[in-house]
Scaffold this active site. Sequence first.
Site, short mmCIF file in Angstrom:
data_model
loop_
_atom_site.label_atom_id
_atom_site.label_comp_id
_atom_site.label_asym_id
_atom_site.label_seq_id
_atom_site.Cartn_x
_atom_site.Cartn_y
_atom_site.Cartn_z
N ASP A 54 46.32 32.26 31.88
CA ASP A 54 45.93 33.45 31.15
C ASP A 54 44.42 33.63 31.20
OD1 ASP A 54 45.62 35.58 29.44
OD2 ASP A 54 46.73 34.70 27.78
N TYR A 144 32.47 47.05 28.03
CA TYR A 144 32.97 47.00 29.40
C TYR A 144 31.80 46.99 30.39
CZ TYR A 144 35.54 48.49 33.60
OH TYR A 144 36.07 48.56 34.87
N LYS A 148 30.56 44.10 33.14
CA LYS A 148 30.46 44.39 34.57
C LYS A 148 29.03 44.21 35.09
CE LYS A 148 34.77 45.38 35.40
NZ LYS A 148 35.58 44.52 36.30
#
Length: 229
Positions: A54, A144, A148
């Site tokens: 996971d 997010y 990134k």
Amino acid sequence: MGTHLVTGAGSGIGAAVAGRLAARGQQLWLLARDAARAEQLQADFPGSRTLVADLAVPGALAGALARQELPDALDSLLHVAGVLEPGAVGEFTVGSWEETLAVNLVAPAELTRLVLPALRSARGHVVFLNSGAGLHAPPGLGAYACSKFALKALAESLRAEEYPHGVRVTTVYPGETATPMQVRLHARLGLAYDPDTCITPGSVASAVLTALDLPRDAMMSDLMVRPGC
């Protein structure tokens, strides 16, 4: 026959990449978060092999993979899996930050570390599926974008460190792509979604394979893919 480890092969870009490699007769190792997903991936990609771990729990990856057979040599490690939860910085919770960074940054770093011997053995290739948000941070996607931006830094450091071992590292930055993630994002933000204005997952997969297929005398370090006209 090449050997490739792919995360996120269950849908979207990951499924497109895995499908292209399978069509070439390549050996696929697909990462699945649980046994049920592993069974589904093997049904979707006959002849593939699966590893169950996971990505949301990076600290457990080493233990999970130690209990399973791993390939001795890897021609590529393709980091495609990722999560995206929209939200303003002033509203985002610690738990949401931790989940985003765990899946999008810490897990790719840890998985890379664990399979580096196999990549070095084959003088393999690590590909990170990043995002346009990894270059320009839009409002409402701060967590997010942070994950990134950091993934870009991880790739740059890894590229310099592994160059002496013959391991190539490429980051791909797709723009809006017609994936289930894009559908969910538009729904959460209350925006109209038109897949015809997006890149297809197959086109991004073509870009990834272009980087993999490049002769050994060269390397694509960063590859931007934008919607066409």
